[in-house]
Design an enzyme around this catalytic site. Structure first.
Site, mmCIF file in Angstrom:
data_model
loop_
_atom_site.group_PDB
_atom_site.id
_atom_site.type_symbol
_atom_site.label_atom_id
_atom_site.label_comp_id
_atom_site.label_asym_id
_atom_site.label_seq_id
_atom_site.Cartn_x
_atom_site.Cartn_y
_atom_site.Cartn_z
ATOM 1 N N LYS A 193 -41.499 -10.071 22.465
ATOM 2 C CA LYS A 193 -42.335 -9.413 23.468
ATOM 3 C C LYS A 193 -43.466 -10.365 23.887
ATOM 4 C CE LYS A 193 -39.513 -6.004 23.065
ATOM 5 N NZ LYS A 193 -39.576 -4.776 22.297
HETATM 6 C C1 LIG Z 1 -38.720 -3.656 21.684
HETATM 7 C C2 LIG Z 1 -38.747 -2.291 22.242
HETATM 8 C C3 LIG Z 1 -39.057 -1.165 21.465
HETATM 9 C C4 LIG Z 1 -39.217 -1.233 19.983
HETATM 10 O O1 LIG Z 1 -40.183 -2.132 19.586
HETATM 11 P P1 LIG Z 1 -40.322 -2.520 18.042
HETATM 12 O O2 LIG Z 1 -41.732 -3.031 17.953
HETATM 13 O O3 LIG Z 1 -39.305 -3.569 17.774
HETATM 14 O O4 LIG Z 1 -40.103 -1.293 17.242
HETATM 15 C C5 LIG Z 1 -39.160 0.055 22.090
HETATM 16 N N1 LIG Z 1 -38.937 0.187 23.408
HETATM 17 C C6 LIG Z 1 -38.616 -0.856 24.177
HETATM 18 C C7 LIG Z 1 -38.415 -0.647 25.643
HETATM 19 C C8 LIG Z 1 -38.484 -2.133 23.614
HETATM 20 O O5 LIG Z 1 -38.124 -3.164 24.369
#
Ligand SMILES: *Cc1c(COP(=O)(O)O)cnc(C)c1O
Length: 388
Positions: A193
């Site tokens: 991210k």
């Molecule tokens: C990555 C992601 C999540 C989950 O994030 P984590 O921190 O890995 O639990 C939830 N929603 C979306 C749209 C994502 O891309």
């Protein structure tokens, strides 16, 4: 430029300050439950102009706690986008609620406001309105939150923003995370991210009540707050479990890394926007669908739409050329687990046809111009080879 160097679709960018922040915690007295988590939470609340921030071990946990804080449970409906990571929908199932989806807009790949409005009208007639809408800011661009807030007011549902892709994005002149039009906004701090704490998530809200509930559930549903106790304390050791919570805590190591990365958010976003514009300029002559060139997006992902009959071959050839393309997302409702719940191919046709043409190109702050040029060059060559 080494032609065989692998270019991933996304990756973290850690500098010496980020590393030093983690080392300092390693040398301190607290690896977890020390001063770093509250400091990070304060920095997040200030940065995004939200009254409260609750840091947890993942965005998935944050989504779960957000829905629990909004009292989602058995008999409730939660709606979200089929064009998301499975976590957006799973969070509702953890609460024992029922999940349904709203199809996406073919141009933005975000929740379609038209589909949402129609589905709400029908749901009202059937007495099956959702308790919460999880609005997914796919690829880093915000959903139409002004419209969603109007519908939420009219139909009486709550709004959680799944802004896992959208830390650093804007919505109608406000920062995503400011919760102008939502009850709770969730960020992910996973390494792919925009900023990272290795694993981590945050829930932002203006509501002290929701923040307190989420903070309590993050740590077993236990409180030591003398103001909040239900029974008299029989000594200074006293604590109370008031609810069935979890261990969703963020460590101080993660919080220190997250806070250091937060300082770098603006340059990260500026670089992502620049790379998105460069892709746009370089690819706009080819017979592919490009994402709208939106300078309010955080540009977590750059997704192109290629002819469905060529998608597999192009994807494989890009991987062969050491370009780490991905596909975001297999529509959630087509997953075997969701098919068991009664969903099927054909239920959300726009998300399905989007998926059949989607390829995510590499995009991350430390992607160099020459790496990007290599991606473009290989892609152009493939279009020539396939006669597209
Ligand atoms: C990555 C992601 C999540 C989950 O994030 P984590 O921190 O890995 O639990 C939830 N929603 C979306 C749209 C994502 O891309």
């Amino acid at each position: 430029m080494n032609q065989s160097e692998f270019i991933p679709y996304g990756r973290q960018d850690l500098n010496s300050e980020d590393k030093q922040a983690v080392l300092s915690v390693l040398e301190s007295d607290w690896l977890t439950q020390g001063p770093e988590v509250p400091k990070f939470e304060q920095a997040l609340a200030e940065t995004f102009s939200a009254k409260h921030a609750v840091a947890v071990n993942s965005a998935t946990s944050a989504l779960h706690l957000a829905l629990l804080a909004l009292e989602v449970g058995e008999g409730d409906w939660v709606w979200t986008s089929p064009n998301s990571f499975v976590a957006s929908a799973n969070a509702a199932l953890y609460c024992g609620a029922q999940i349904d989806f709203v199809d996406i807009d073919p141009h933005t790949y975000l929740l379609s406001m038209e589909a949402l409005e129609n589905k709400l009208q029908q749901a009202e007639q059937m007495g099956r309105l959702p308790k919460v809408l999880v609005a997914v800011h796919f690829a880093g661009a915000s959903c139409d939150m002004v419209k969603i807030a109007q519908l939420a007011q009219h139909y009486g549902f709550k709004v959680v923003e799944d802004a896992a892709h959208a830390i650093g994005a804007e919505q109608a002149g406000h920062k995503v995370g400011s919760c102008q039009w939502s009850d709770i906004c969730v960020f992910s701090l996973h390494p792919v991210k925009i900023i990272t704490s290795a694993e981590g998530g945050v829930a932002l809200t203006h509501s002290a009540e929701l923040a307190t509930k989420m903070a309590c559930l993050r740590s077993h549903g236990v409180t030591r707050d003398s103001q909040a106790l239900l029974q008299p304390a029989d000594g200074p050791w006293y604590y109370e479990q008031q609810d069935l919570g979890f261990n969703y805590r963020m460590t101080d190591l993660q919080a220190a890394l997250g806070r250091s990365q937060l300082n770098r958010l603006n340059p990260f976003i500026a670089r992502r926007r620049q790379l998105a514009e460069q892709y746009h300029q370089a690819l706009k002559g080819l017979a592919m669908g490009l994402p709208q060139l939106d300078f309010t997006s955080a540009w977590h992902l750059y997704v192109i739409q290629v002819p469905a009959e060529h998608r597999l071959a192009i994807f494989q050839a890009l991987r062969q050329a050491q370009i780490g393309v991905q596909v975001h997302y297999l529509p959630v409702h087509t997953q075997p687990y969701y098919q068991k719940l009664g969903f099927n191919w054909g239920d959300f046709p726009v998300a399905e046809s989007y998926y059949q043409r989607a390829i995510t190109l590499p995009l991350f702050a430390s992607l160099t111009d020459s790496q990007q040029a290599r991606v473009v060059r290989v892609l152009r060559q493939l279009f020539v080879e396939h006669g597209i």
